[in-house]
Design a protein around this motif. Sequence first.
Motif, PDB file in Angstrom:
ATOM      1  N   LYS A   1      16.000   4.261  -2.157  1.00 38.17           N
ATOM      2  CA  LYS A   1      15.339   3.162  -2.833  1.00 38.17           C
ATOM      3  C   LYS A   1      14.420   3.659  -3.927  1.00 38.17           C
ATOM      4  O   LYS A   1      14.073   4.835  -3.958  1.00 38.17           O
ATOM      5  CB  LYS A   1      14.542   2.309  -1.843  1.00 38.17           C
ATOM      6  N   GLY A   2      14.020   2.733  -4.799  1.00 35.29           N
ATOM      7  CA  GLY A   2      13.051   3.021  -5.833  1.00 35.29           C
ATOM      8  C   GLY A   2      11.689   2.453  -5.484  1.00 35.29           C
ATOM      9  O   GLY A   2      11.472   1.915  -4.393  1.00 35.29           O
ATOM     10  N   ALA A   3      10.761   2.556  -6.421  1.00 35.85           N
ATOM     11  CA  ALA A   3       9.376   2.136  -6.200  1.00 35.85           C
ATOM     12  C   ALA A   3       9.159   0.706  -6.681  1.00 35.85           C
ATOM     13  O   ALA A   3       9.657   0.310  -7.740  1.00 35.85           O
ATOM     14  CB  ALA A   3       8.425   3.062  -6.939  1.00 35.85           C
ATOM     15  N   VAL A   4       8.384  -0.064  -5.918  1.00 34.14           N
ATOM     16  CA  VAL A   4       8.008  -1.414  -6.358  1.00 34.14           C
ATOM     17  C   VAL A   4       6.956  -1.296  -7.453  1.00 34.14           C
ATOM     18  O   VAL A   4       6.300  -0.257  -7.595  1.00 34.14           O
ATOM     19  CB  VAL A   4       7.475  -2.256  -5.184  1.00 34.14           C
ATOM     20  N   PRO A   5       6.742  -2.338  -8.257  1.00 34.18           N
ATOM     21  CA  PRO A   5       5.668  -2.291  -9.270  1.00 34.18           C
ATOM     22  C   PRO A   5       4.313  -2.034  -8.616  1.00 34.18           C
ATOM     23  O   PRO A   5       4.072  -2.440  -7.469  1.00 34.18           O
ATOM     24  CB  PRO A   5       5.722  -3.685  -9.899  1.00 34.18           C
ATOM     25  N   ASN A   6       3.424  -1.366  -9.332  1.00 34.45           N
ATOM     26  CA  ASN A   6       2.108  -1.023  -8.784  1.00 34.45           C
ATOM     27  C   ASN A   6       1.390  -2.231  -8.187  1.00 34.45           C
ATOM     28  O   ASN A   6       0.782  -2.144  -7.110  1.00 34.45           O
ATOM     29  CB  ASN A   6       1.226  -0.400  -9.862  1.00 34.45           C
ATOM     30  N   GLY A   7       1.435  -3.360  -8.885  1.00 37.61           N
ATOM     31  CA  GLY A   7       0.718  -4.539  -8.429  1.00 37.61           C
ATOM     32  C   GLY A   7       1.340  -5.225  -7.231  1.00 37.61           C
ATOM     33  O   GLY A   7       0.739  -6.136  -6.655  1.00 37.61           O
ATOM     34  N   GLN A   8       2.540  -4.804  -6.833  1.00 36.47           N
ATOM     35  CA  GLN A   8       3.232  -5.427  -5.710  1.00 36.47           C
ATOM     36  C   GLN A   8       3.049  -4.653  -4.401  1.00 36.47           C
ATOM     37  O   GLN A   8       3.370  -5.173  -3.330  1.00 36.47           O
ATOM     38  CB  GLN A   8       4.726  -5.519  -6.011  1.00 36.47           C
ATOM     39  N   ARG A   9       2.554  -3.443  -4.457  1.00 37.57           N
ATOM     40  CA  ARG A   9       2.503  -2.608  -3.253  1.00 37.57           C
ATOM     41  C   ARG A   9       1.608  -3.224  -2.192  1.00 37.57           C
ATOM     42  O   ARG A   9       0.630  -3.914  -2.476  1.00 37.57           O
ATOM     43  CB  ARG A   9       2.021  -1.198  -3.597  1.00 37.57           C
ATOM     44  N   PHE A  10       1.962  -2.951  -0.926  1.00 39.99           N
ATOM     45  CA  PHE A  10       1.199  -3.499   0.188  1.00 39.99           C
ATOM     46  C   PHE A  10       0.006  -2.621   0.541  1.00 39.99           C
ATOM     47  O   PHE A  10      -0.962  -3.081   1.118  1.00 39.99           O
ATOM     48  CB  PHE A  10       2.098  -3.645   1.427  1.00 39.99           C
ATOM     49  N   GLY A  11       0.051  -1.357   0.202  1.00 39.14           N
ATOM     50  CA  GLY A  11      -1.010  -0.422   0.575  1.00 39.14           C
ATOM     51  C   GLY A  11      -2.299  -0.671  -0.181  1.00 39.14           C
ATOM     52  O   GLY A  11      -2.416  -1.600  -0.989  1.00 39.14           O
ATOM     53  N   PRO A  12      -3.312   0.181   0.046  1.00 42.97           N
ATOM     54  CA  PRO A  12      -4.619   0.022  -0.609  1.00 42.97           C
ATOM     55  C   PRO A  12      -4.517   0.233  -2.111  1.00 42.97           C
ATOM     56  O   PRO A  12      -3.503   0.716  -2.625  1.00 42.97           O
ATOM     57  CB  PRO A  12      -5.468   1.121   0.040  1.00 42.97           C
ATOM     58  N   VAL A  13      -5.579  -0.146  -2.813  1.00 40.98           N
ATOM     59  CA  VAL A  13      -5.619   0.024  -4.264  1.00 40.98           C
ATOM     60  C   VAL A  13      -5.446   1.494  -4.609  1.00 40.98           C
ATOM     61  O   VAL A  13      -6.070   2.370  -4.003  1.00 40.98           O
ATOM     62  CB  VAL A  13      -6.952  -0.512  -4.826  1.00 40.98           C
ATOM     63  N   LEU A  14      -4.579   1.764  -5.572  1.00 39.79           N
ATOM     64  CA  LEU A  14      -4.318   3.146  -5.962  1.00 39.79           C
ATOM     65  C   LEU A  14      -5.508   3.733  -6.713  1.00 39.79           C
ATOM     66  O   LEU A  14      -6.159   3.036  -7.499  1.00 39.79           O
ATOM     67  CB  LEU A  14      -3.079   3.219  -6.852  1.00 39.79           C
ATOM     68  N   PRO A  15      -5.799   5.024  -6.520  1.00 37.40           N
ATOM     69  CA  PRO A  15      -6.849   5.659  -7.325  1.00 37.40           C
ATOM     70  C   PRO A  15      -6.401   5.793  -8.770  1.00 37.40           C
ATOM     71  O   PRO A  15      -5.209   5.674  -9.071  1.00 37.40           O
ATOM     72  CB  PRO A  15      -7.017   7.028  -6.656  1.00 37.40           C
ATOM     73  N   PRO A  16      -7.325   6.028  -9.693  1.00 39.77           N
ATOM     74  CA  PRO A  16      -6.963   6.149 -11.114  1.00 39.77           C
ATOM     75  C   PRO A  16      -5.872   7.192 -11.331  1.00 39.77           C
ATOM     76  O   PRO A  16      -5.931   8.303 -10.790  1.00 39.77           O
ATOM     77  CB  PRO A  16      -8.280   6.585 -11.771  1.00 39.77           C
ATOM     78  N   GLY A  17      -4.867   6.812 -12.117  1.00 41.01           N
ATOM     79  CA  GLY A  17      -3.801   7.742 -12.461  1.00 41.01           C
ATOM     80  C   GLY A  17      -2.638   7.778 -11.491  1.00 41.01           C
ATOM     81  O   GLY A  17      -1.578   8.327 -11.817  1.00 41.01           O
ATOM     82  N   ALA A  18      -2.780   7.198 -10.305  1.00 38.01           N
ATOM     83  CA  ALA A  18      -1.694   7.204  -9.325  1.00 38.01           C
ATOM     84  C   ALA A  18      -0.764   6.021  -9.565  1.00 38.01           C
ATOM     85  O   ALA A  18      -1.159   5.001 -10.132  1.00 38.01           O
ATOM     86  CB  ALA A  18      -2.252   7.161  -7.910  1.00 38.01           C
ATOM     87  N   THR A  19       0.488   6.143  -9.136  1.00 38.92           N
ATOM     88  CA  THR A  19       1.462   5.057  -9.245  1.00 38.92           C
ATOM     89  C   THR A  19       2.300   5.006  -7.975  1.00 38.92           C
ATOM     90  O   THR A  19       2.276   5.932  -7.157  1.00 38.92           O
ATOM     91  CB  THR A  19       2.419   5.239 -10.443  1.00 38.92           C
ATOM     92  N   THR A  20       3.065   3.930  -7.832  1.00 38.28           N
ATOM     93  CA  THR A  20       3.969   3.825  -6.688  1.00 38.28           C
ATOM     94  C   THR A  20       5.124   4.815  -6.777  1.00 38.28           C
ATOM     95  O   THR A  20       5.867   4.975  -5.812  1.00 38.28           O
ATOM     96  CB  THR A  20       4.547   2.400  -6.580  1.00 38.28           C
TER      97      THR A  20
END
Length: 415
Positions: free
Chosen positions: A141-160
């Motif tokens: 599978k691929g990665a969902v858009p950053n704003g769609q992820r279920f996990g916590p808010v990503l730190p600066p510079g990180a992506t799904t």
Amino acid sequence: MKKRFDRVRTTGTALVAWAVLVGGGLAGGGRATAADTGIERAEAVQVAPGVTYDEFRMRLPRGIVHGHLLTVDLTDPAVSVDLLYPGAASGRAPVSELADAEDVVGAVNGDFFNISETQHPGVEVTGSADGPAVSSGRELKGAVPNGQRFGPVLPPGATTEDVLTVGYDHRARLDRLALRGTVRSAEGSWPLRGLNQYALPVNGIGAYTATWGAASRERAVCGTDTDRRAGCVTNTAEVTVRHGRVAKVGRHPGKGQIAAGSVVLLGREDGARRLRGLHVGERVRISHRLAGQEPGRPLLAVGGFPIVRNARPVGGLDTAAVTVRTSAGIADRGRTLYLMALDGEKGKHQTGLTVRELADLMVRLGAREAMDLDGGGSSTFVSRDPYDDELRVRNHPSNGKERPVANAIGVFSSE
């Protein structure tokens, strides 16, 4: 093999009493003092050649951090590592079940995953992971858009797209895997924006294969690239391509197992408009790959987000939320892999960690790079007992029992 939710106590031959480490720093290959790291560690037990298990404790003003650590020597020819998943990218299963089915010697839970759809009433919940996934060299599978992820808010510079990988060269790395794909027909050529994902980008087209499983694909057209809670769109189209030709054209996301040799294309907004231009019998070519920044193809890839680089915590990590954590660390230029999960037993003055504290811990344990994996009720650590070969859950999951998860990192030994 009998499955057991069990716990090895720190007695007898299983583990030696807590020992204060003496000597130099862990990152340099030596042993560390409690003054150096603030960590008390039990004597390590060999689970299999190249794989050891030990427990540790770290005292904080608010309580005791109790953790479990698997140290994996990736240079040992008997050792291999792979991604465990429940046979479908949309499924979930407890770590011990995944590990027992594959007869591994140790495993921890993996990526964050879609666990709730309270904001989309009536939409089926899938167990699909947030990030890319590769198992045995096969792109799942691929990665969902950053704003769609279920996990916590990503730190600066990180992506799904951030992943931990282990390559065919038996080296672990932190990398990013971006989906590169195309849908080609007589009507035109369009970018493929999703692969077996529970969420598609706005205006995108996603491909779903037999690997997705039987779950509904309706969730994929809910939310936006920046707002997971946004509603589900009705401007959709779904096309079934069988052996390279359009077999069916529909207007709504479907469900049910996808047959081998078939690919379902699901589009939303502008992507739906393009798919509606296809006709039954028309030839369609679909290509896709997960492209990394590091050389070579990954044998394993699991999503999360980086918390340590070059033996230092990355900037912008959360310093407020305290919970049980799971992490994977890398040392010795990718030759050593650490798999760590905290204990979630209630009482006993135990506490969890913030993400920043987790990064500090992984550095103290010897990691030069590390990734935060799913935590809280998902944190699970299992290994085989070297004395009776039983698979045991070593930590206490914080919910009192194992939570079914999307995937796990499994360690194998040919001996």
